[in-house]
Every structure is written in structure tokens, then in C-alpha cells.
Design a protein around this motif. Structure first.
Motif, PDB file in Angstrom:
ATOM      1  N   TYR A   1      34.699  38.695  58.920  1.00 48.29           N
ATOM      2  CA  TYR A   1      33.656  37.741  59.448  1.00 48.29           C
ATOM      3  C   TYR A   1      33.513  36.572  59.405  1.00 48.29           C
ATOM      4  O   TYR A   1      33.217  35.441  59.328  1.00 48.29           O
ATOM      5  CB  TYR A   1      32.201  38.253  59.886  1.00 48.29           C
ATOM      6  CG  TYR A   1      31.722  39.326  60.384  1.00 48.29           C
ATOM      7  CD1 TYR A   1      32.088  40.033  62.362  1.00 48.29           C
ATOM      8  CD2 TYR A   1      31.927  40.752  59.580  1.00 48.29           C
ATOM      9  CE1 TYR A   1      32.272  41.334  61.970  1.00 48.29           C
ATOM     10  CE2 TYR A   1      31.222  41.962  60.648  1.00 48.29           C
ATOM     11  CZ  TYR A   1      31.842  41.977  61.203  1.00 48.29           C
ATOM     12  OH  TYR A   1      31.400  43.549  62.213  1.00 48.29           O
TER      13      TYR A   1
ATOM     14  N   ASN B   1      41.194  30.876  60.199  1.00 49.24           N
ATOM     15  CA  ASN B   1      41.281  29.295  59.433  1.00 49.24           C
ATOM     16  C   ASN B   1      40.935  29.254  58.015  1.00 49.24           C
ATOM     17  O   ASN B   1      40.926  28.528  57.266  1.00 49.24           O
ATOM     18  CB  ASN B   1      41.019  27.775  59.683  1.00 49.24           C
ATOM     19  CG  ASN B   1      42.295  27.670  60.825  1.00 49.24           C
ATOM     20  OD1 ASN B   1      42.943  28.090  60.643  1.00 49.24           O
ATOM     21  ND2 ASN B   1      41.526  26.792  62.173  1.00 49.24           N
ATOM     22  N   GLN B   2      38.994  29.534  58.244  1.00 52.53           N
ATOM     23  CA  GLN B   2      38.326  29.304  57.570  1.00 52.53           C
ATOM     24  C   GLN B   2      38.414  30.816  55.917  1.00 52.53           C
ATOM     25  O   GLN B   2      39.127  30.690  54.971  1.00 52.53           O
ATOM     26  CB  GLN B   2      36.850  30.795  57.604  1.00 52.53           C
ATOM     27  CG  GLN B   2      35.836  29.936  58.162  1.00 52.53           C
ATOM     28  CD  GLN B   2      34.504  30.341  58.765  1.00 52.53           C
ATOM     29  OE1 GLN B   2      34.780  31.651  59.364  1.00 52.53           O
ATOM     30  NE2 GLN B   2      33.376  29.148  59.532  1.00 52.53           N
ATOM     31  N   TYR B   3      39.400  32.283  56.986  1.00 56.11           N
ATOM     32  CA  TYR B   3      40.102  32.200  55.406  1.00 56.11           C
ATOM     33  C   TYR B   3      40.591  32.063  54.604  1.00 56.11           C
ATOM     34  O   TYR B   3      41.134  32.864  53.171  1.00 56.11           O
ATOM     35  CB  TYR B   3      40.351  34.212  56.445  1.00 56.11           C
ATOM     36  CG  TYR B   3      41.168  35.050  55.882  1.00 56.11           C
ATOM     37  CD1 TYR B   3      39.800  36.527  54.763  1.00 56.11           C
ATOM     38  CD2 TYR B   3      41.897  35.617  55.285  1.00 56.11           C
ATOM     39  CE1 TYR B   3      40.713  37.457  53.787  1.00 56.11           C
ATOM     40  CE2 TYR B   3      42.755  36.391  54.488  1.00 56.11           C
ATOM     41  CZ  TYR B   3      42.269  37.820  54.293  1.00 56.11           C
ATOM     42  OH  TYR B   3      42.907  38.316  52.656  1.00 56.11           O
TER      43      TYR B   3
ATOM     44  N   THR C   1      36.432  32.914  60.352  1.00 59.57           N
ATOM     45  CA  THR C   1      38.150  32.686  61.950  1.00 59.57           C
ATOM     46  C   THR C   1      39.013  32.711  60.212  1.00 59.57           C
ATOM     47  O   THR C   1      39.036  32.352  58.954  1.00 59.57           O
ATOM     48  CB  THR C   1      37.641  31.003  61.629  1.00 59.57           C
ATOM     49  OG1 THR C   1      37.861  30.126  60.874  1.00 59.57           O
ATOM     50  CG2 THR C   1      36.440  30.861  62.545  1.00 59.57           C
TER      51      THR C   1
ATOM     52  N   TYR D   1      41.597  30.736  68.457  1.00 56.96           N
ATOM     53  CA  TYR D   1      41.963  31.935  68.199  1.00 56.96           C
ATOM     54  C   TYR D   1      41.949  31.972  66.243  1.00 56.96           C
ATOM     55  O   TYR D   1      41.309  32.365  66.401  1.00 56.96           O
ATOM     56  CB  TYR D   1      42.841  32.726  68.718  1.00 56.96           C
ATOM     57  CG  TYR D   1      42.617  34.686  67.797  1.00 56.96           C
ATOM     58  CD1 TYR D   1      42.388  34.616  69.031  1.00 56.96           C
ATOM     59  CD2 TYR D   1      43.763  34.419  67.418  1.00 56.96           C
ATOM     60  CE1 TYR D   1      42.286  36.378  68.036  1.00 56.96           C
ATOM     61  CE2 TYR D   1      43.481  36.187  67.199  1.00 56.96           C
ATOM     62  CZ  TYR D   1      43.277  36.878  67.750  1.00 56.96           C
ATOM     63  OH  TYR D   1      43.380  38.439  66.874  1.00 56.96           O
ATOM     64  N   ASN D   2      42.124  30.984  66.160  1.00 56.41           N
ATOM     65  CA  ASN D   2      42.307  30.468  64.683  1.00 56.41           C
ATOM     66  C   ASN D   2      41.321  29.673  64.268  1.00 56.41           C
ATOM     67  O   ASN D   2      41.215  30.018  63.201  1.00 56.41           O
ATOM     68  CB  ASN D   2      43.662  29.527  64.544  1.00 56.41           C
ATOM     69  CG  ASN D   2      44.998  30.841  64.662  1.00 56.41           C
ATOM     70  OD1 ASN D   2      44.681  32.189  64.457  1.00 56.41           O
ATOM     71  ND2 ASN D   2      46.032  30.929  64.759  1.00 56.41           N
ATOM     72  N   GLY D   3      41.007  28.887  65.398  1.00 53.29           N
ATOM     73  CA  GLY D   3      39.493  28.118  64.507  1.00 53.29           C
ATOM     74  C   GLY D   3      38.154  28.310  64.614  1.00 53.29           C
ATOM     75  O   GLY D   3      37.448  28.497  63.758  1.00 53.29           O
ATOM     76  N   LYS D   4      37.905  29.432  65.941  1.00 59.68           N
ATOM     77  CA  LYS D   4      36.619  29.186  66.348  1.00 59.68           C
ATOM     78  C   LYS D   4      36.088  31.017  66.497  1.00 59.68           C
ATOM     79  O   LYS D   4      34.841  31.744  65.858  1.00 59.68           O
ATOM     80  CB  LYS D   4      36.002  28.749  67.439  1.00 59.68           C
ATOM     81  CG  LYS D   4      36.319  27.927  67.142  1.00 59.68           C
ATOM     82  CD  LYS D   4      35.964  26.294  68.383  1.00 59.68           C
ATOM     83  CE  LYS D   4      36.330  24.988  68.347  1.00 59.68           C
ATOM     84  NZ  LYS D   4      36.711  24.516  69.647  1.00 59.68           N
ATOM     85  N   ARG D   5      36.999  31.810  66.342  1.00 56.63           N
ATOM     86  CA  ARG D   5      37.023  33.327  66.712  1.00 56.63           C
ATOM     87  C   ARG D   5      36.936  34.070  65.753  1.00 56.63           C
ATOM     88  O   ARG D   5      37.733  33.701  64.874  1.00 56.63           O
ATOM     89  CB  ARG D   5      37.782  33.786  67.490  1.00 56.63           C
ATOM     90  CG  ARG D   5      37.417  34.773  68.817  1.00 56.63           C
ATOM     91  CD  ARG D   5      38.765  35.704  69.278  1.00 56.63           C
ATOM     92  NE  ARG D   5      37.976  36.767  70.571  1.00 56.63           N
ATOM     93  CZ  ARG D   5      38.769  37.783  69.407  1.00 56.63           C
ATOM     94  NH1 ARG D   5      38.881  37.995  68.374  1.00 56.63           N
ATOM     95  NH2 ARG D   5      38.176  38.992  70.143  1.00 56.63           N
ATOM     96  N   ILE D   6      35.677  34.733  65.225  1.00 53.49           N
ATOM     97  CA  ILE D   6      35.378  35.409  63.834  1.00 53.49           C
ATOM     98  C   ILE D   6      35.809  36.646  64.035  1.00 53.49           C
ATOM     99  O   ILE D   6      36.455  37.015  64.787  1.00 53.49           O
ATOM    100  CB  ILE D   6      34.176  35.501  63.722  1.00 53.49           C
ATOM    101  CG1 ILE D   6      33.227  37.014  64.301  1.00 53.49           C
ATOM    102  CG2 ILE D   6      33.480  34.260  62.717  1.00 53.49           C
ATOM    103  CD1 ILE D   6      32.020  36.982  64.170  1.00 53.49           C
ATOM    104  N   HIS D   7      36.634  36.984  62.950  1.00 57.60           N
ATOM    105  CA  HIS D   7      37.339  38.748  62.872  1.00 57.60           C
ATOM    106  C   HIS D   7      36.747  39.392  61.948  1.00 57.60           C
ATOM    107  O   HIS D   7      37.182  39.306  60.595  1.00 57.60           O
ATOM    108  CB  HIS D   7      39.259  38.904  62.718  1.00 57.60           C
ATOM    109  CG  HIS D   7      39.585  37.168  63.895  1.00 57.60           C
ATOM    110  ND1 HIS D   7      40.134  38.190  64.787  1.00 57.60           N
ATOM    111  CD2 HIS D   7      40.088  36.522  63.906  1.00 57.60           C
ATOM    112  CE1 HIS D   7      40.714  37.412  65.314  1.00 57.60           C
ATOM    113  NE2 HIS D   7      40.165  35.924  64.738  1.00 57.60           N
TER     114      HIS D   7
END
Length: 73
Positions: free
Chosen positions: A59, A63-65, A61, A48-54
Motif C-alpha cells: 500500500y 515512488n514511496q516504495y 505508491t 500512477y507512480n506518484g499518488k496511486r497506492i498499490h
């Protein structure tokens, strides 16, 4: 804080619970409570936090944000 009984306070967590149930809980059968806790933790921390985009955070993840807007020194 909003006034008592305002259901908008729970909107985000209820949305998350809905996704968690659809993407994990209803698709697997757990032998023990400990196994369920482990899989739920793995789902949140890894997928959920590592791979799923929101869509709500452009758009990315989560973690990226976090890395984009709060870089590690």
C-alpha cells in the motif's frame, strides 16, 4: 523466462493496461494522437507512480516504495 505460450508472463502489464483504460482512456476524448500520448505520459509519471497506492507493494505508491528500499545517497 517461461515456456512459449505461458500467459502468466503478461499478467502484470495486462493488469496495468486495464487500469489505464478504466481510469483515463475511457473517461476522456483526445483531439490528436499527440494529446493522447501527453496525457498517458502524465497519467503514468504523475498519478500512477506518484499518488496511486498499490496493494502488491504494501500500500505504498511506487515512488514511496522506491525511496524506502532504494534510498538516494
Amino acid at each position: 523466462m517461461s515456456r512459449k505460450g505461458n500467459y502468466y508472463d503478461n499478467t502484470f502489464i495486462e493488469s496495468f493496461h486495464s487500469v489505464l483504460k478504466k481510469e483515463l482512456i475511457y473517461l476522456e476524448t483526445f483531439s490528436t494522437r499527440a494529446e493522447a500520448k501527453k496525457r498517458i505520459f502524465e497519467y503514468i509519471a504523475c498519478f500512477y507512480n506518484g499518488k496511486r497506492i498499490h496493494s502488491s507493494i504494501g500500500y505504498f505508491t511506487p515512488n514511496q516504495y522506491e525511496r524506502t528500499y532504494h534510498p538516494v545517497a
